[in-house]
Design a protein around this motif. Structure first.
Motif, short mmCIF file in Angstrom:
data_model
loop_
_atom_site.label_atom_id
_atom_site.label_comp_id
_atom_site.label_asym_id
_atom_site.label_seq_id
_atom_site.Cartn_x
_atom_site.Cartn_y
_atom_site.Cartn_z
N GLY A 219 10.13 6.48 2.62
CA GLY A 219 10.47 5.78 2.23
C GLY A 219 10.47 4.63 1.18
O GLY A 219 10.37 4.21 0.71
N VAL A 220 9.85 3.43 2.35
CA VAL A 220 9.14 2.94 1.44
C VAL A 220 8.01 2.85 0.97
O VAL A 220 7.55 2.32 0.03
CB VAL A 220 8.38 1.89 3.41
N VAL A 221 7.07 3.14 1.01
CA VAL A 221 6.11 4.09 -0.15
C VAL A 221 6.68 4.30 -1.60
O VAL A 221 6.65 3.87 -2.51
CB VAL A 221 5.52 5.28 0.27
N LEU A 222 7.44 5.32 -1.70
CA LEU A 222 8.82 5.29 -2.42
C LEU A 222 9.40 4.21 -3.20
O LEU A 222 9.16 4.56 -4.34
CB LEU A 222 9.87 6.48 -2.62
N VAL A 223 9.84 3.17 -2.56
CA VAL A 223 10.54 2.27 -2.82
C VAL A 223 9.57 0.92 -3.54
O VAL A 223 9.55 0.62 -4.92
CB VAL A 223 11.18 1.49 -1.40
N ALA A 224 8.41 1.30 -2.78
CA ALA A 224 7.58 0.03 -3.25
C ALA A 224 6.91 -0.04 -4.57
O ALA A 224 6.32 -0.14 -5.07
CB ALA A 224 6.07 0.35 -2.12
N LEU A 225 6.88 1.96 -4.51
CA LEU A 225 6.51 2.59 -5.65
C LEU A 225 7.37 2.44 -7.67
O LEU A 225 6.63 1.81 -7.86
CB LEU A 225 6.10 4.11 -5.50
N VAL A 226 8.26 2.45 -7.48
CA VAL A 226 9.61 2.17 -7.65
C VAL A 226 9.75 0.56 -8.22
O VAL A 226 9.49 0.32 -9.00
CB VAL A 226 10.25 2.45 -8.03
N ALA A 227 9.04 -0.27 -7.54
CA ALA A 227 9.08 -1.78 -7.51
C ALA A 227 7.14 -1.75 -8.55
O ALA A 227 7.76 -2.42 -9.57
CB ALA A 227 8.77 -2.58 -6.15
N VAL A 228 6.82 -1.02 -7.91
CA VAL A 228 5.28 -1.27 -8.56
C VAL A 228 5.51 -1.43 -10.14
O VAL A 228 5.07 -2.00 -11.14
CB VAL A 228 4.61 -0.92 -8.00
N VAL A 229 6.16 -0.12 -10.22
CA VAL A 229 6.41 0.68 -12.11
C VAL A 229 7.38 -1.14 -12.70
O VAL A 229 7.43 -0.84 -13.57
CB VAL A 229 7.67 1.14 -11.87
N LEU A 230 7.86 -1.22 -11.93
CA LEU A 230 9.36 -2.33 -12.43
C LEU A 230 8.71 -3.88 -12.97
O LEU A 230 8.95 -4.06 -13.60
CB LEU A 230 10.22 -2.36 -11.54
N ARG A 231 7.36 -3.96 -11.80
CA ARG A 231 7.34 -5.83 -11.78
C ARG A 231 5.63 -5.61 -12.04
O ARG A 231 4.72 -6.51 -12.19
CB ARG A 231 7.08 -5.95 -10.52
N ARG A 232 5.19 -4.84 -12.46
CA ARG A 232 3.59 -4.40 -12.62
C ARG A 232 3.28 -5.56 -14.15
O ARG A 232 2.30 -5.46 -14.17
CB ARG A 232 3.04 -2.58 -12.84
N ARG A 233 4.24 -5.59 -14.61
CA ARG A 233 3.79 -6.30 -16.06
C ARG A 233 4.02 -7.92 -16.38
O ARG A 233 3.03 -8.21 -16.54
CB ARG A 233 4.59 -5.49 -17.41
N ARG A 234 4.78 -7.86 -15.11
CA ARG A 234 5.30 -9.66 -14.67
C ARG A 234 4.52 -10.14 -13.41
O ARG A 234 4.15 -11.24 -13.63
CB ARG A 234 6.57 -9.39 -14.62
N ASP A 235 3.74 -8.75 -12.48
CA ASP A 235 3.16 -9.77 -11.89
C ASP A 235 2.13 -8.57 -11.21
O ASP A 235 1.94 -8.68 -9.84
CB ASP A 235 4.71 -9.76 -10.61
N ALA A 236 1.17 -8.09 -11.93
CA ALA A 236 0.59 -6.86 -11.82
C ALA A 236 -0.63 -7.86 -10.93
O ALA A 236 -1.09 -7.09 -9.72
CB ALA A 236 -0.38 -6.51 -13.27
N ALA A 237 -1.05 -9.10 -11.16
CA ALA A 237 -2.42 -9.37 -10.16
C ALA A 237 -2.10 -9.56 -8.77
O ALA A 237 -2.19 -9.66 -7.29
CB ALA A 237 -2.62 -11.05 -10.90
N GLY A 238 -0.44 -9.96 -8.83
CA GLY A 238 0.72 -9.79 -7.49
C GLY A 238 -0.09 -9.23 -6.97
O GLY A 238 0.76 -8.84 -5.35
N LEU A 239 0.42 -7.88 -7.36
CA LEU A 239 1.16 -6.53 -6.52
C LEU A 239 -0.59 -6.59 -5.84
O LEU A 239 -0.34 -5.40 -4.82
CB LEU A 239 1.77 -5.65 -7.79
N ILE A 240 -1.87 -6.17 -6.78
CA ILE A 240 -2.98 -6.22 -6.00
C ILE A 240 -3.05 -6.65 -5.50
O ILE A 240 -3.88 -6.45 -4.49
CB ILE A 240 -3.71 -6.18 -6.85
N ARG A 241 -3.19 -8.19 -5.05
CA ARG A 241 -3.13 -8.41 -3.85
C ARG A 241 -2.55 -8.79 -2.58
O ARG A 241 -2.76 -8.92 -1.89
CB ARG A 241 -3.43 -10.51 -3.88
N ALA A 242 -1.17 -8.41 -3.23
CA ALA A 242 -0.20 -7.63 -1.78
C ALA A 242 -1.36 -6.44 -1.40
O ALA A 242 -1.46 -6.65 -0.04
CB ALA A 242 1.37 -7.96 -2.49
N ALA A 243 -1.51 -5.39 -1.48
CA ALA A 243 -2.03 -4.25 -1.30
C ALA A 243 -3.05 -4.56 -0.44
O ALA A 243 -3.44 -3.93 0.88
CB ALA A 243 -2.19 -2.97 -2.37
#
Length: 330
Positions: A219-243
């Motif tokens: 469940g957490v992984v699916l929610v995170a994937l949805v959040a990544v899809v929605l936010r990847r253009r605005r915060d791509a670098a931040g999401l990569i560093r978070a991972a």
């Protein structure tokens, strides 16, 4: 009157006339003061296009200025030359409301960004651990364990084949939705049950913990994937560093647990079980089937395998993150 007096008188009159013409041609400062006091400000302006105010200073005239509106202005009022005709109080309230909305929107955006990054960082260890546990809880891992050199033999006579058959039943039970009879019906050739009721009860508890843990991780992984899809253009670098941060934190935590496990395996194993199971429900005798199928060495190997698989996954996430950030910079 003598000619000298006549000339003197004429010179005097001529001087007075000259003085009068000079006064008529030039205006002194006192004269300007009297003129300004006598002239009304309506419609007046200087050569630069400025109009007089109540204090006597000059104000620039805008392109839409007209004398009628100029006479109605007073101190504190907004004239037609102002950029914003709204009263000062209303304009300040509007600015404050706009600033409040901007601050609120900025706080909401910051909170959403932090929440998304947190979900991504949390999804890395949960997802990798779920995959590692699922790989260990499989017939393949059982076969490797029962057939590898050095794995302890069963002192009561189980061979690798019999261990594989009964052990697979136990692994299947904790992963499927079958009732307790799934294990209760596993019997010897004489009709005796291989698993006592206490063993089946503990395996049922393991089933709930296992399935709830895997479901939560998915469940957490699916929610995170949805959040990544929605936010990847605005915060791509931040999401990569978070991972990547999630991967590093996972490696550090596993290193600490590995040290604790090597120093005191019994304490580690007991503490782990006490977190999820009630006391007295997970201890058995050496002759019970669960102990014969899954001895201490099995759990040590399983924990080490889960840790190694998770660390490998974290290393892959870190390498991927570095390459992705390098491509974004280039």
């Amino acid at each position: 009157m003598s000619p000298r007096q006549s000339r003197s008188t004429g010179r005097s009159q001529s001087s007075r006339e000259g003085t009068g013409s000079t006064a008529a041609g030039k205006v002194t400062g006192e004269d300007w003061g009297r003129l300004n006091a006598a002239v009304t400000p309506t419609g007046s302006m200087d050569l630069l296009g400025n109009i007089p105010t109540e204090t006597g200073s000059m104000r620039a005239v805008g392109p839409d200025w007209n004398p009628a509106s100029a006479t109605s202005t007073h101190r504190g009022a907004v004239g037609p030359w102002e950029d914003n005709p709204e009263p000062a109080g209303s304009r300040s309230a509007t600015d404050q409301a706009g600033a409040f909305r901007d601050d609120h929107d900025a706080e909401a955006a910051t909170g959403l960004r932090l929440l998304t990054r947190f979900l991504v960082g949390l999804a890395v260890p949960l997802g990798l651990l779920a995959v590692a546990v699922r790989l260990v809880a499989s017939p393949v891992f059982l076969w490797i364990e029962y057939n590898r050199p050095g794995f302890p033999d069963d002192p009561y006579g189980f061979g690798p084949g019999q261990r594989m058959s009964l052990g697979s039943h136990g692994v299947d039970y904790i992963l499927n939705w079958a009732p307790p009879s799934f294990l209760g019906d596993v019997r010897t050739a004489n009709g005796l049950a291989w698993f006592r009721p206490e063993e089946i009860s503990h395996m049922t508890d393991v089933k709930y913990v296992m399935q709830l843990g895997l479901a939560a991780a998915v469940g957490v992984v699916l929610v995170a994937l949805v959040a990544v899809v929605l936010r990847r253009r605005r915060d791509a670098a931040g999401l990569i560093r978070a991972a990547m941060r999630g991967a590093w934190v996972t490696i550090a935590a596993l290193a600490v647990l590995a040290v604790v496990g090597m120093l005191s395996w019994e304490w580690f194993f007991t503490t782990f079980h006490s977190l999820f199971f009630a006391d007295g429900t997970w201890t058995f005798s050496l002759s019970d089937t669960l102990i014969r199928l899954y001895p201490t060495q099995f759990w040590i190997d399983a924990a080490a395998t889960v840790a190694l698989l998770t660390v490998a996954g974290c290393a892959a996430v870190i390498l991927w993150g570095r390459r992705a950030l390098r491509r974004r910079v280039c």
